[in-house]
Design a protein around this motif. Structure first.
Motif, PDB file in Angstrom:
ATOM      1  N   TYR A 105      -4.072 -16.010  16.018  1.00  0.00           N
ATOM      2  CA  TYR A 105      -3.396 -17.202  16.533  1.00  0.00           C
ATOM      3  C   TYR A 105      -4.315 -18.414  16.534  1.00  0.00           C
ATOM      4  CZ  TYR A 105      -0.044 -13.677  17.968  1.00  0.00           C
ATOM      5  OH  TYR A 105       0.852 -12.632  17.963  1.00  0.00           O
ATOM      6  N   ALA A 106      -5.606 -18.187  16.747  1.00  0.00           N
ATOM      7  CA  ALA A 106      -6.554 -19.296  16.736  1.00  0.00           C
ATOM      8  C   ALA A 106      -6.718 -19.900  15.348  1.00  0.00           C
ATOM      9  CB  ALA A 106      -7.913 -18.834  17.262  1.00  0.00           C
ATOM     10  N   MET A 107      -6.375 -19.150  14.303  1.00  0.00           N
ATOM     11  CA  MET A 107      -6.424 -19.662  12.934  1.00  0.00           C
ATOM     12  C   MET A 107      -5.092 -20.248  12.489  1.00  0.00           C
ATOM     13  SD  MET A 107      -9.581 -18.952  12.296  1.00  0.00           S
ATOM     14  CE  MET A 107      -9.692 -19.423  10.580  1.00  0.00           C
ATOM     15  N   GLY A 108      -4.092 -20.213  13.378  1.00  0.00           N
ATOM     16  CA  GLY A 108      -2.778 -20.729  13.025  1.00  0.00           C
ATOM     17  C   GLY A 108      -1.910 -19.728  12.297  1.00  0.00           C
ATOM     18  N   GLY A 109      -2.280 -18.433  12.357  1.00  0.00           N
ATOM     19  CA  GLY A 109      -1.594 -17.419  11.575  1.00  0.00           C
ATOM     20  C   GLY A 109      -0.585 -16.594  12.353  1.00  0.00           C
ATOM     21  N   GLU A 110       0.057 -15.669  11.621  1.00  0.00           N
ATOM     22  CA  GLU A 110       1.012 -14.717  12.174  1.00  0.00           C
ATOM     23  C   GLU A 110       0.443 -13.306  12.023  1.00  0.00           C
ATOM     24  OE1 GLU A 110       3.830 -15.257  13.667  1.00  0.00           O
ATOM     25  OE2 GLU A 110       4.332 -17.330  13.181  1.00  0.00           O
ATOM     26  N   VAL A 111       0.600 -12.488  13.049  1.00  0.00           N
ATOM     27  CA  VAL A 111       0.126 -11.096  13.011  1.00  0.00           C
ATOM     28  C   VAL A 111       1.039 -10.268  12.119  1.00  0.00           C
ATOM     29  CG1 VAL A 111      -0.206  -9.006  14.395  1.00  0.00           C
ATOM     30  CG2 VAL A 111      -0.948 -11.239  15.283  1.00  0.00           C
ATOM     31  N   ARG A 112       0.430  -9.442  11.253  1.00  0.00           N
ATOM     32  CA  ARG A 112       1.202  -8.554  10.382  1.00  0.00           C
ATOM     33  C   ARG A 112       0.933  -7.078  10.693  1.00  0.00           C
ATOM     34  NH1 ARG A 112       5.077 -11.989   9.320  1.00  0.00           N
ATOM     35  NH2 ARG A 112       4.306 -13.879   8.294  1.00  0.00           N
ATOM     36  N   THR A 113      -0.322  -6.640  10.610  1.00  0.00           N
ATOM     37  CA  THR A 113      -0.648  -5.230  10.882  1.00  0.00           C
ATOM     38  C   THR A 113      -1.877  -5.141  11.773  1.00  0.00           C
ATOM     39  OG1 THR A 113      -2.074  -4.996   8.923  1.00  0.00           O
ATOM     40  CG2 THR A 113       0.277  -4.472   8.648  1.00  0.00           C
ATOM     41  N   ALA A 114      -2.031  -3.989  12.425  1.00  0.00           N
ATOM     42  CA  ALA A 114      -3.205  -3.736  13.270  1.00  0.00           C
ATOM     43  C   ALA A 114      -3.607  -2.278  13.154  1.00  0.00           C
ATOM     44  CB  ALA A 114      -2.907  -4.101  14.723  1.00  0.00           C
TER      45      ALA A 114
END
Length: 347
Positions: free
Chosen positions: A90-99
């Motif tokens: 989130y700090a990079m402006g992104g969306e989470v996909r996998t973990a």
């Protein structure tokens, strides 16, 4: 001889990080290799995650984070550790996909404890909209848990941490003081209300603040974790600018300043102070508040450099959503000291 009891929570969260000075000394000696033009953000930038361009319209964001327990309840710890690891996306402006799960666990400990940790983590990954796709575990003498996370972002909409502009206002989306309050809790001296609020905050994803902020002009962003508010702010200033911070505008958990005044502080906070003191000038700031600013945060908020035209509008929108956002300072032209901390905006 009686087997030594394993202590579940003794010094955890982001207070367990190596100091920034130690890391800089090691990283600068690593071989760099030939520069890959598709590696848009790497470890040499001191940013929150790496970003690799896959196509003209798609880049992959990668990060990982794990640490020892910061609270006694395993399920709560799992949520906190996962929220902290997911935050870098989130700090990079992104969306989470996998973990992927990262687990260190003593073989002699009750496996139900591990199950509760992983259940808490899995719920946070689901809340983030990602898929938990596997992981790795090792037997260890103490508990550690976290995630390796992959996200996506458009290559032209990456938020880096050191691209703020003169005139930008700085917005912080969570209060400070988690390290101090957790240290006080371990010795039974915490402010109960403040500690509970800190736990709730550490479990809260930065997803919602990040999604709202994308509707405005964000020039730089980082999340505030183990290197403290001032440490991550120092990284934001590395483009050659300075900033003024207004102490009376900074949100702080109830009881954190008072605990710091009683020297209920962390070794990690003192490492932060030693590393940063040459970059910071305090103007009439009490010791307790200084310690809050050096305090290592676990799953802290986003710190964003926002175009001054948008800052107040964005803050109002965040507040409407229940996110305790505050305008805490302003980026200025270079002015000798990198970071000036004053008591109020009027100074």
């Amino acid at each position: 001889m009686e087997e030594e009891k394993i202590i579940f929570c003794k010094s955890g969260g982001c207070t367990a990080k190596l100091g920034a000075g130690v890391l800089e000394h090691i990283l600068e000696k690593l071989p760099k290799g030939e520069k890959d033009p598709n590696l848009l953000v790497g470890y040499d930038s001191k940013d929150d995650a790496s970003v690799y361009r896959l196509t003209d319209d798609l880049a992959m964001v990668q990060t990982l984070d794990f640490f020892p327990p910061v609270v006694e309840d395993p399920y709560t710890f799992g949520k906190i550790a996962a929220a902290n690891a997911l935050s870098d996306i989130y700090a990079m402006g992104g969306e989470v996909r996998t973990a992927l799960n990262i687990v260190c666990f003593p073989e002699q400990m009750d496996l139900n404890v591990l199950g509760e940790i992983m259940r808490g983590g899995a719920e946070k990954v689901q809340e983030a909209g990602g898929s938990l796709s596997g992981g790795h575990s090792i037997a260890d003498d103490s508990v550690k848990y976290g995630l390796s996370v992959t996200g996506t972002v458009h290559p032209d909409r990456i938020w880096q941490n050191n691209t703020g502009r003169m005139g930008d206002l700085l917005i912080l989306t969570k209060p400070l003081g988690t390290g101090i309050l957790c240290a006080a809790h371990r010795v039974g001296e915490e402010n109960p209300g403040g500690f509970q609020k800190a736990v709730e905050s550490m479990m809260t994803l930065n997803k919602y603040a990040s999604e709202t902020a994308r509707k405005y002009h964000i020039h730089a962003c980082t999340d505030v974790t183990g290197f403290s508010f001032l440490g991550h702010l120092h990284e934001m200033m590395e483009s050659g600018v300075s900033c003024h911070i207004w102490a009376d505008q900074i949100p702080v958990f109830q009881g954190a300043v008072e605990a710091a005044e009683e020297f209920l502080i962390t070794a990690a906070g003192q490492r932060n102070r030693n590393h940063l003191e040459q970059h910071v000038t305090f103007k009439d700031i009490p010791f307790g508040m200084q310690e809050v600013l050096f305090d290592p945060q676990t799953s802290g908020g986003l710190l964003m450099a926002v175009d001054a035209v948008d800052a107040e509008k964005m803050q109002r929108k965040l507040l409407e959503q229940g996110i305790p956002a505050a305008i805490v300072g302003k980026i200025t032209e270079p002015a000798g000291t990198e970071i000036y901390v004053t008591q109020s905006r009027k100074w």
